[in-house]
Design a protein around this motif. Sequence first.
Motif, short mmCIF file in Angstrom:
data_model
loop_
_atom_site.label_atom_id
_atom_site.label_comp_id
_atom_site.label_asym_id
_atom_site.label_seq_id
_atom_site.Cartn_x
_atom_site.Cartn_y
_atom_site.Cartn_z
N THR A 1 0.85 -1.20 0.00
CA THR A 1 0.00 0.00 0.00
C THR A 1 0.88 1.25 0.00
OG1 THR A 1 -1.39 -1.29 1.50
CG2 THR A 1 -2.08 0.96 1.06
N VAL A 2 1.91 1.22 0.84
CA VAL A 2 2.82 2.37 0.91
C VAL A 2 3.54 2.53 -0.44
CG1 VAL A 2 4.91 3.27 2.02
CG2 VAL A 2 3.12 2.24 3.41
N ALA A 3 3.95 1.40 -1.04
CA ALA A 3 4.68 1.47 -2.32
C ALA A 3 3.85 2.22 -3.36
CB ALA A 3 5.01 0.05 -2.80
N VAL A 4 2.55 1.95 -3.40
CA VAL A 4 1.68 2.65 -4.36
C VAL A 4 1.61 4.14 -4.00
CG1 VAL A 4 -0.70 2.86 -5.18
CG2 VAL A 4 0.35 0.59 -4.92
N MET A 5 1.48 4.44 -2.71
CA MET A 5 1.30 5.84 -2.29
C MET A 5 2.56 6.69 -2.51
SD MET A 5 -0.82 5.05 1.18
CE MET A 5 -1.71 6.51 1.59
N VAL A 6 3.74 6.07 -2.46
CA VAL A 6 4.97 6.86 -2.62
C VAL A 6 5.61 6.63 -4.01
CG1 VAL A 6 5.40 6.86 -0.13
CG2 VAL A 6 6.56 5.17 -1.56
N ASP A 7 4.90 5.88 -4.85
CA ASP A 7 5.37 5.63 -6.22
C ASP A 7 6.75 4.96 -6.23
OD1 ASP A 7 5.14 5.61 -8.93
OD2 ASP A 7 5.95 7.62 -9.22
N ALA A 8 6.87 3.91 -5.43
CA ALA A 8 8.14 3.16 -5.37
C ALA A 8 7.87 1.70 -5.72
CB ALA A 8 8.72 3.25 -3.96
N GLY A 9 8.92 0.96 -5.97
CA GLY A 9 8.78 -0.48 -6.19
C GLY A 9 8.83 -1.21 -4.86
N LEU A 10 8.64 -2.50 -4.91
CA LEU A 10 8.71 -3.32 -3.69
C LEU A 10 9.11 -4.73 -4.08
CD1 LEU A 10 8.02 -3.71 -0.61
CD2 LEU A 10 5.78 -4.47 -1.38
N THR A 11 10.11 -5.27 -3.40
CA THR A 11 10.46 -6.68 -3.61
C THR A 11 9.98 -7.43 -2.38
OG1 THR A 11 12.41 -5.97 -4.84
CG2 THR A 11 12.33 -8.28 -4.15
N ALA A 12 9.10 -8.41 -2.62
CA ALA A 12 8.46 -9.10 -1.49
C ALA A 12 9.23 -10.35 -1.11
CB ALA A 12 7.03 -9.47 -1.88
N ASP A 13 9.20 -10.67 0.20
CA ASP A 13 9.69 -11.95 0.69
C ASP A 13 11.17 -12.20 0.43
OD1 ASP A 13 7.46 -12.76 1.91
OD2 ASP A 13 6.96 -14.37 0.51
N CYS A 14 12.00 -11.18 0.64
CA CYS A 14 13.44 -11.35 0.38
C CYS A 14 14.05 -12.30 1.41
CB CYS A 14 14.15 -10.00 0.48
SG CYS A 14 13.66 -8.91 -0.83
N THR A 15 15.08 -13.01 0.97
CA THR A 15 15.80 -13.89 1.89
C THR A 15 17.27 -13.48 2.00
OG1 THR A 15 16.16 -15.40 0.07
CG2 THR A 15 14.30 -15.90 1.49
N GLU A 16 17.69 -12.50 1.21
CA GLU A 16 19.06 -11.96 1.30
C GLU A 16 19.01 -10.50 0.90
OE1 GLU A 16 21.14 -15.57 -0.82
OE2 GLU A 16 22.45 -13.80 -0.92
N LEU A 17 19.84 -9.68 1.54
CA LEU A 17 19.95 -8.27 1.15
C LEU A 17 21.41 -7.89 1.14
CD1 LEU A 17 17.24 -6.55 3.41
CD2 LEU A 17 17.03 -7.04 0.97
N ASP A 18 21.81 -7.12 0.11
CA ASP A 18 23.17 -6.59 0.08
C ASP A 18 23.08 -5.20 -0.54
OD1 ASP A 18 25.89 -6.38 0.34
OD2 ASP A 18 26.36 -8.16 -0.84
#
Length: 333
Positions: free
Chosen positions: A110-127
């Motif tokens: 919901t926030v992604a739509v409101m701020v016009d950003a993307g979203l990657t769901a259910d990540c298992t690693e971040l770098d």
Amino acid sequence: MSTTKELWVFAEQREGKIAGVVQELLSQGQILADKAGFTLAAVLPSADGAGLCQELYNFGAKKVYTIDDPKLADYQNDYYSRAVAQLINEKKPEIVLYGATTIGRSLAPTVAVMVDAGLTADCTELDFDVEAGNLLQTRPAFGGNIMATIICPDHRPQMSTVRSNVFKKTKLSDREAGEQIPYEVDLSGVPERMRRLESVHEADNNSIDLNAAQFIVSGGRGVGKPENFKVIYDLASELGAAVGASRATVDAGWISHHHQVGQTGKTVCPVIYIACGISGAIQHLAGMQSSDMIIAINKDPDAPIFDIADYGLIGDLHQIVPEFQKQIAAAKA
Ligand code: FAD
């Protein structure tokens, strides 16, 4: 694209208790923020957040944006999304991380739509790619057969939801310093499309939280029928363990989804995971393979679960599990 060099973690709370995944995200957020040269901050919508800030400082947050309003006491998508989106639009952080919990999975899109950003769901690693300034967001794709690393180069903030138990919690101390930044948001014009009538805790004869459990005993289709789950519950009770399950048993209605481990269930990381009558499909492994020790009980010596098990017992679980329980009870006596 012009942003404040801050990495935010959404500080999910329920009934005034910070969710465990928030501590994990702050711990990993600290690593990423150090690499990127960003400040680590938390965003805490609640009725009164002051008392929860210290816990967030202790896990690395240098700032906590508290958004206090009686309407934010419990999660309600309309209010929470308005509050978080307004804060993001004003402060413009580089990155916002959410737990992939029921709340995070509702709020973040919901926030992604409101701020016009993307979203990657259910990540298992971040770098973080320092040169390009991109968050590297890795998650299983194509039924868990490949791991895809996703970037969001054209919009800010970069946003991900992240599963529980994929990052270790690193508490710095009990007395870390941080800054509370109260933020006012006007929720009066927000339409109330949903209302929380009451909160009912699920009744279950095994109430140990799978996400936090040190020991888990899980049953699969090999259990045979719903009544047979009793042997799994009995062993779990002897060990003080949580009860897990494969999706096959959840789909068959033998046990509630709340117990499902795997790609479309919970990701767990206990000290010992005992898989009983579970074949070891890749989607199940995705949720438990980082357990410290895996013990598999299966009558098929070629079952794939044995490929990742530290100890394997080949045989009928209906004989092995009660015997296992008896031995543990005798050892405790
Ligand atoms: P089976 O594969 O049928 O295995 C049963 C095992 O029990 C066999 O190995 C058999 O040898 C053994 N057995 C039988 N009787 C006995 C006995 N008496 N004693 C000992 N052993 C016995 N699965 C999940 O678990 N979690 C998920 O989150 C998940 N998400 C999925 C997402 C997608 C998109 C898809 C396509 C699938 C997903 N699955 C998930 C399903 C997954 O592919 C498997 O179908 C499922 O894990 C199989 O469950 P199981 O091991 O209990 O059953």
